[in-house]
Motif scaffolding. Structure first.
Motif, short mmCIF file in Angstrom:
data_model
loop_
_atom_site.label_atom_id
_atom_site.label_comp_id
_atom_site.label_asym_id
_atom_site.label_seq_id
_atom_site.Cartn_x
_atom_site.Cartn_y
_atom_site.Cartn_z
N GLY A 478 0.69 -1.19 0.10
CA GLY A 478 -0.03 0.02 0.13
C GLY A 478 0.82 1.31 0.07
O GLY A 478 0.36 2.44 0.25
N CYS A 479 2.11 1.09 -0.24
CA CYS A 479 3.12 2.19 -0.07
C CYS A 479 3.31 2.81 -1.59
O CYS A 479 2.94 2.12 -2.62
N TRP A 480 3.95 3.88 -1.58
CA TRP A 480 4.21 4.62 -2.92
C TRP A 480 5.47 3.60 -3.56
O TRP A 480 6.28 3.10 -3.07
N LYS A 481 5.37 3.69 -4.83
CA LYS A 481 6.39 3.05 -5.79
C LYS A 481 6.49 3.62 -7.03
O LYS A 481 5.30 3.94 -7.70
N GLU A 482 7.64 3.91 -7.71
CA GLU A 482 7.79 4.60 -8.93
C GLU A 482 9.13 4.17 -9.81
O GLU A 482 9.95 3.83 -8.91
N SER A 483 8.98 4.14 -11.05
CA SER A 483 10.07 3.60 -11.55
C SER A 483 10.48 5.04 -12.59
O SER A 483 9.56 5.03 -13.46
N ARG A 484 11.82 5.20 -13.00
CA ARG A 484 12.18 6.23 -13.91
C ARG A 484 13.64 5.74 -14.38
O ARG A 484 14.62 5.44 -13.62
N ASP A 485 13.69 5.91 -15.54
CA ASP A 485 15.25 5.80 -16.09
C ASP A 485 16.01 4.44 -15.81
O ASP A 485 17.17 4.18 -15.21
N GLY A 486 15.02 3.41 -15.68
CA GLY A 486 15.66 2.10 -15.21
C GLY A 486 16.02 1.96 -13.75
O GLY A 486 16.42 1.12 -13.32
N ASP A 509 4.60 11.51 2.12
CA ASP A 509 3.96 10.48 3.35
C ASP A 509 3.97 9.17 3.12
O ASP A 509 3.71 8.12 3.83
N GLY A 510 4.80 8.79 1.88
CA GLY A 510 5.14 7.25 1.89
C GLY A 510 4.08 6.51 1.06
O GLY A 510 4.30 5.30 0.91
N VAL A 511 2.82 6.97 1.23
CA VAL A 511 1.64 6.27 0.88
C VAL A 511 1.41 6.66 -0.77
O VAL A 511 1.20 6.02 -1.49
N LYS A 512 0.82 8.06 -0.72
CA LYS A 512 0.40 8.83 -1.75
C LYS A 512 1.41 9.20 -2.69
O LYS A 512 1.52 8.96 -4.16
N SER A 513 2.48 9.57 -2.02
CA SER A 513 3.55 10.43 -3.00
C SER A 513 4.96 10.38 -2.11
O SER A 513 4.94 10.28 -0.95
N CYS A 514 6.08 10.36 -2.84
CA CYS A 514 7.21 10.60 -2.32
C CYS A 514 8.22 11.48 -3.25
O CYS A 514 8.22 11.13 -4.62
N GLU A 515 8.39 12.69 -2.96
CA GLU A 515 8.96 13.77 -3.86
C GLU A 515 10.36 13.71 -3.90
O GLU A 515 10.96 13.35 -2.84
N ASP A 516 10.95 13.82 -5.03
CA ASP A 516 12.51 13.79 -4.99
C ASP A 516 13.22 15.16 -4.21
O ASP A 516 12.51 16.17 -4.64
N ILE A 517 14.25 14.91 -3.43
CA ILE A 517 14.73 16.09 -2.85
C ILE A 517 15.97 16.41 -3.76
O ILE A 517 16.89 15.72 -4.06
N ASP A 518 16.05 17.69 -3.97
CA ASP A 518 17.03 18.62 -4.78
C ASP A 518 18.25 18.89 -3.90
O ASP A 518 18.46 19.71 -3.11
N CYS A 531 33.76 21.89 -5.96
CA CYS A 531 32.59 20.75 -6.19
C CYS A 531 31.58 21.20 -7.11
O CYS A 531 31.15 22.49 -6.90
N LYS A 532 31.17 20.61 -8.12
CA LYS A 532 30.01 20.90 -8.70
C LYS A 532 28.98 19.96 -8.34
O LYS A 532 29.25 19.03 -8.47
N CYS A 533 27.54 20.17 -8.30
CA CYS A 533 26.62 19.49 -8.14
C CYS A 533 25.68 19.23 -8.92
O CYS A 533 25.18 20.33 -9.52
N LYS A 534 25.07 18.05 -9.42
CA LYS A 534 24.04 17.77 -10.37
C LYS A 534 22.97 16.80 -9.77
O LYS A 534 23.25 15.62 -9.33
N ASN A 535 21.86 17.48 -9.53
CA ASN A 535 20.67 16.86 -9.09
C ASN A 535 20.15 15.64 -9.83
O ASN A 535 20.18 15.74 -11.40
N THR A 536 19.84 14.64 -9.53
CA THR A 536 19.34 13.49 -10.41
C THR A 536 18.19 12.94 -9.41
O THR A 536 17.84 13.13 -8.31
N TRP A 537 17.12 12.03 -10.04
CA TRP A 537 15.84 11.40 -9.45
C TRP A 537 16.45 10.45 -8.14
O TRP A 537 16.74 9.46 -8.73
N GLY A 538 16.22 10.75 -7.25
CA GLY A 538 16.53 10.16 -6.30
C GLY A 538 17.79 10.34 -5.73
O GLY A 538 18.31 9.50 -4.46
#
Length: 623
Positions: A478-486, A509-518, A531-538
């Motif tokens: 019953g928790c959130w789950k998503e796939s992107r870019d493999g 909330d872990g149930v309906k959504s989990c948003e990526d942290i930048d 250092c140079k920083c590049k955000n990726t999904w997750g």
């Protein structure tokens, strides 16, 4: 007045001698709750009719209609007379009819054909409630009796008059018929008795009884096999008054010198089978049950009775011991044991089996005497209504303590189908096709389910949550789950038996959504100046400017240019320092080992050196 009331009668004595006898008949009741108008709002008692199909274990809600004509419901209702006829989606209608002028069953039949969901018969006199029964007269047109399916109830004159008064003022009278407490349901086993008769030539009532035995046999045997029920068949017999023992009627209707009698099947003493034949066959069936029960197979009584009714009917002149013995042998039982149980039917002594049957006929506690054939007694309470497989099974299922009903009580034939509409108001997960709504004979219940060994926990109405070690395998817990870019991320933690938690790199909330942290924007990573920083999904990626090399463990950039603030020189210094420290440590280690070995050698040598110096010790001179 053409009504059949449930009163105690000694059937054989009335047929043979016109005698009366006294007994205790109990009127079985259920609750009637008026929910509106406020002036009538209360709980009342009503008497269950001995026909139709009472909804044992359940309830029925409807509004009352009292017709302007045909108020006793003795005539058919024409379409123009039934504006109250049920329509799809409409609230069920309970027809209120006056008592009198025709059979109770005819009133119910006319109400059913008119579209009523139930019939309430208002008494026409001030008296305790009675049981409405089926007609017994031979000239009664009773072909419709077994087709009555709506429940019926007799209400008091006072309640009937008050309902009519409110209806005349234009008020809507809403009623809830409640059969949930009509039968006791104390535990997880039901004890029930079936009072029956082997006679198959008593008209529609005998035919319906035989049909019921054949239809119900499978369900009865399943319940008995698994220990859900304890079933006992019984047979009613009557005694012949002492003054008439030598009469032709008693000799043809009774055994054991008038102690046990049954009415003549055709009610004609000059032809066909006699009541005596019926008593003997009743006794044989009771003995078969006793022997089968001793072998641990009481359910085979249903096989014997069914097979005997098919193979040995009266109309084919096979209703005899020879045919009965063939049935007994075909079921693998010893005829001699059955005969020993039957005993000598001509002896002037009590038969222990039939004597026990007569004693059991007398009511104890709330049950009352058994006076109507056939009769079903469930948890020591007499069943009222049509002997129909579904109706009787509902009554037996109502005798179980709630939530302990066997699976057969939850079969499709028993379901109320409330879950088909808006999921019964219960919780559901449409994506995984999981619901907390479960139809039962008592109505729907909202109960978190068990799916593939995973227990869902919650109130069943607004929330159900998977729990246990396997929960992530059912719709990801019953928790959130998503796939992107493999990549696939899940908020269902395998290490936790309950709850949802967004994985590292996400928040929500872990149930309906989990948003990526930048992590780059929020300065949570890659914090060194180069250092140079590049955000990726997750997650994120760190790199260094120019030819610098990023060291993740230290969040630091190292460069080959000596002019850089942090260069490879530092790396060599660090490496050299580590090497020096290693060599120094090894030297200390070797030095300490060498000192330890020297001290051990000296100690050993000290033990032996005095032996070599004994010549240097001066001799002692005695004076």
């Amino acid at each position: 007045m053409k009504e059949k009331l449930g009163v105690l009668v000694c059937v054989s004595l009335l047929i043979l001698f016109g005698s009366n006898c006294m007994g205790r008949f109990v009127v079985e009741k259920n609750n009637l709750k008026v929910t509106s108008p406020a002036s009538l709002r209360d709980i009342y008692e009503c008497a269950i009719g001995n026909f139709g199909v009472p909804q044992y274990g359940g309830t029925m809600v409807g509004s009352v209609f009292y017709p302007k004509s045909n108020q006793n419901a003795c005539n058919k209702f024409e379409d123009v007379d039934i504006p109250w006829k049920n329509k799809p989606g409409g609230i069920p209608v309970f027809l209120l009819a006056d008592r009198g002028d025709c059979y109770f069953t005819l009133k119910a039949w006319n109400a059913q054909n008119g579209g009523a969901a139930a019939i309430l018969v208002a008494d026409d006199r001030m008296e305790p409630l009675i049981t409405m029964d089926t007609p017994e007269e031979t000239d009664a047109q009773a072909d419709y009796l077994q087709n009555i399916t709506i429940p019926s109830a007799l209400i008091s004159k006072d309640l009937g008059d008050r309902i009519k008064k409110e209806l005349s003022k234009g008020e809507m009278v809403k009623i809830n018929l409640d059969w949930r407490e009509a039968l006791p349901h104390p535990d997880d086993r039901v004890e029930y008795e079936f009072w029956t008769n082997s006679n198959d030539e008593c008209g529609p009532k005998c035919e319906s009884q035989l049909n019921f035995v054949r239809d119900f046999k499978g369900a009865a045997q399943i319940l008995e096999h698994k220990g859900y029920t304890q079933f006992t068949p019984h047979y009613i017999t009557w005694y012949c008054p002492e003054a008439f023992i030598l009469s032709q009627q008693c000799r043809s209707q009774c055994i054991n010198n008038g102690r046990y009698c049954a009415p003549d099947p055709e009610q004609d003493f000059s032809k066909g089978y006699d009541g005596k034949d019926v008593v003997v066959q009743n006794l044989r069936q009771a003995c078969f049950f006793n022997v089968a029960n001793q072998t641990g197979k009481p359910w085979q009584w249903w096989d014997y009775v069914t097979d005997f009714s098919i193979r040995c009917p009266m109309r084919q002149n096979k209703y005899n011991k020879e045919c009965a013995d063939q049935v007994i042998q075909s079921l693998g039982y010893d005829v001699k044991k059955i005969d020993e149980c039957i005993g000598d039917i001509e002896a002037d002594v009590d038969n222990p089996v039939l004597k026990a049957e007569q004693e059991a006929q007398i009511g104890k506690g709330p049950r009352g005497d058994v006076t109507i054939l056939p009769t079903l007694v469930v948890n020591n309470r007499q069943y009222r209504g049509k002997l129909d497989k579904g109706a009787v099974l509902k009554a037996i299922c109502a005798g179980f303590e709630e939530t302990t009903e066997p699976a057969i009580c939850l079969s499709r034939d028993m379901e109320t189908n409330e879950c088909l509409h808006n999921n019964g108001g219960c919780w559901q997960d449409k994506d995984a096709n999981i619901t907390a709504c479960r139809d039962t004979f008592r109505g729907r219940v909202c109960q978190c389910p068990i799916v593939q060994g995973v227990q869902f926990i919650g109130d069943g109405y607004t929330h159900c949550e998977a729990s246990g070690a396997l929960r992530c395998g059912i719709n990801n817990g019953g928790c959130w789950k998503e796939s992107r870019d493999g990549r696939t991320y899940s908020a269902c933690p395998n290490y936790d038996r309950r709850g949802c938690k967004c994985p590292p790199g996400f928040r929500g909330d872990g149930v309906k959504s989990c948003e990526d942290i930048d992590e780059c924007k929020e300065k949570l990573a890659c914090l060194c100046p180069e250092c140079k920083c590049k955000n990726t999904w997750g997650s994120y990626e760190c790199s260094c400017k120019g030819q610098l090399l990023y060291i993740h463990e230290h969040d630091t950039c190292f460069g080959k240019d000596a002019n850089t603030q942090v260069g490879w020189g530092i790396v060599w210094v660090v490496i050299l320092g580590l090497a020096v420290a290693g060599v120094a440590g090894y030297a200390v280690y070797k030095y300490r080992i060498r000192r330890y070995m020297d001290s051990e050698i000296r100690a050993i040598m000290a033990q032996y050196m005095p032996l070599d110096n004994q010549g240097d010790v001066p001799n002692q001179v005695s004076v």
